[in-house]
Design an enzyme around this catalytic site. Structure first.
Site, mmCIF file in Angstrom:
data_model
loop_
_atom_site.group_PDB
_atom_site.id
_atom_site.type_symbol
_atom_site.label_atom_id
_atom_site.label_comp_id
_atom_site.label_asym_id
_atom_site.label_seq_id
_atom_site.Cartn_x
_atom_site.Cartn_y
_atom_site.Cartn_z
ATOM 1 N N CYS A 217 -1.647 9.416 2.166
ATOM 2 C CA CYS A 217 -1.416 8.897 0.817
ATOM 3 C C CYS A 217 -2.574 9.188 -0.115
ATOM 4 C CB CYS A 217 -1.138 7.397 0.874
ATOM 5 S SG CYS A 217 -2.460 6.428 1.643
ATOM 6 N N GLU B 50 0.869 -1.172 0.000
ATOM 7 C CA GLU B 50 0.000 0.000 0.000
ATOM 8 C C GLU B 50 0.907 1.224 0.000
ATOM 9 O OE1 GLU B 50 -3.174 -0.240 -0.385
ATOM 10 O OE2 GLU B 50 -3.293 -2.413 -0.149
#
Length: 486
Positions: free
Chosen positions: A287, A253
């Site tokens: 993110c 991720e």
């Protein structure tokens, strides 16, 4: 209890112990600069101890009735609920999160624990037909064994639990390596919660260390079969390369450069609110943050004026103050990198509608527009700080082209008065996740989470957790006798 005093240790095989490395990781409060803790780092030998402990404990845990396993997660959830104030204070102190951010992180952590309770019962076997008479094919879902988890500094408690809890719920052992800037909230605090919840010793181990000490030992160790990594694409590429060379599964991720698109029929005031939150939540250290806000030229002027006005109202300061919107960046290197990026972009010809500045690790917001063509590479990278880039477009095709002009593909958003129009555009955006008439920062425990391109490999959450942390085993049974050709 004082988390930064009591938990400044390694946690291996159910014991709290000092590392034996030759130096200490110093845990600082990024706002005040105060020293929170000093933790002597773990060596490669202690990484081995942690993995071996998990390896020994895991078979018994996998054989435990899943209804019994899930009781641990029920107790862990109650512990977090009972200690929410203290955990929030630790989040504010160790990573400079505001109270709003701490509440957001803990809310999601509790939701993922609730899902882990259900996940204990999720794996199901199958019986598959065979073309051979008398043959029965059974396919079992079994734990992979031991999972190595590497968590980041921005949402350390949540993102550690997000991999640790499902891996444990599905019958695995785990070794967790938290980020050096958040060793307590992202590591030893997680261990303490599960220890107090009654998780058997050895199943969860936490090693606080640094690659300068252990190199690739955490990934290369022969015990873990899956490495779950959350962090930058640069490090993720290395993790993937090492893992692949050893035939390990890597769940990655990684970073993002999300675009929030405002179409000509959008509710501009609402889009402004969504964009400000999506870009500046947790100082932009997310993110999924909307690095780029793409504006149809017909709404560009109105949106820009309202966006800039709202950004100027954001309060930067002490994250312990409930009125603060933006606290510090995680360290001075990050603060310096963000301010240097803004300065370089302005020097290249961009216009700073709001030109932020740094005061220690506090960095005030910047809003840039008119980035020249020869500096557009700056629009394609992840900016882990409070910097918004506004770009205009003419028509849907150009909006899609600009949104996709990035090596990343994690999240995004489309604002429009026509939901189906938004969906059609969303389907053309190269991201793992995208949201219509909302922000870019979302996570839900049963919806597949992950990115495309440089934003990652694999998915987490819900059924994806079963795929990530279990493997399938085929066992066939021949009823009667087979006939062999020789």
């Amino acid at each position: 209890m004082s988390y930064f005093t009591e938990l400044a240790h390694q946690y291996i095989d159910g014991e709290w112990k000092a590392g034996t490395g030759s130096w200490d990781i110093i845990d600082f409060n990024p706002y005040s600069g105060d020293k929170l803790a000093a933790i002597t780092i773990a060596t490669a030998g202690e990484v081995d101890e942690a993995y071996r402990a998990a390896e020994r404990a895991q078979p018994g845990w996998a054989a435990t009735n899943p209804y019994t396993r899930r009781l641990v997660f029920e107790r862990a959830l109650r512990i977090i609920e009972d200690r929410e104030q203290e955990i929030s204070e630790a989040i504010v102190a160790e990573l400079g999160g505001t109270w709003l951010k701490a509440g957001f992180e803990l809310h999601l952590a509790k939701e993922f624990l609730r899902e882990a309770i259900q996940l204990s019962l999720r794996p199901e076997g199958r019986i598959i037909p065979s073309p051979i008479d008398g043959k029965e094919n059974r396919v079992y879902r079994i734990p992979v064994g031991v999972v190595g988890v590497i968590s980041p500094f921005n949402f350390p408690f949540l993102l550690s639990i997000k991999s640790v809890a499902p891996a444990l719920a599905l019958g695995n052992g785990v070794v967790l390596k938290p980020h050096q800037n958040t060793p307590v909230v992202g590591g030893t605090l997680v261990a303490k919660v599960f220890e107090d919840a009654g998780l058997p010793p050895g199943l969860l181990n936490v090693v606080v260390t640094d690659i300068a000490e252990i190199g690739d030992a955490f990934i290369e160790h022969p015990v873990p079969r899956v490495i779950s990594f959350t962090g930058s694409d640069r490090v993720g590429r290395h993790v993937a390369t090492v893992a692949a060379s050893l035939f390990k599964r890597a769940i990655l991720e990684l970073g993002g450069n999300s675009a929030l698109i405002v179409l000509d029929d959008a509710d501009v005031d609402y889009a402004v609110d969504a964009a400000v939150f999506s870009r500046f939540v947790h100082q932009g250290q997310v993110c999924m943050a909307a690095n780029r806000v793409l504006l149809d030229r017909s709404v560009e002027r109105e949106f820009t004026e309202k966006f800039v006005a709202k950004v100027r109202t954001l309060r930067v300061g002490d994250p312990a103050d409930p009125e603060t919107h933006l606290g510090p960046l995680i360290n001075s290197s990050q603060a310096e990198a963000v301010t240097a990026l803004v300065d370089r972009t302005v020097e290249a010809g961009a216009t700073a509608l709001v030109h932020g500045s740094a005061d220690g690790n506090l960095v005030s917001p910047s809003v840039l527009t008119g980035v020249p063509a020869d500096a557009e590479a700056l629009c394609q990278q992840e900016i882990f700080g409070p910097v918004a880039i506004l770009q205009s477009f003419d028509g849907e095709d150009e909006a899609v082209r600009i949104a996709n002009d990035s090596p990343y593909g994690l999240s995004g958003a489309v604002h429009t008065g026509n939901v189906e129009r938004g969906v059609r555009i969303a389907q053309r955006i190269e991201t793992g996740m995208i949201h219509i008439n909302d922000g870019t920062v979302h996570d839900e425990p049963i919806v597949p989470f992950g990115g495309e391109k440089h934003s990652g490999v694999g998915r987490l959450n819900g059924e994806a957790m079963v795929d990530s942390f279990t493997t399938q085993k085929w066992i066939s049974i021949q009823h009667g006798r087979s006939v062999f050709p020789f």
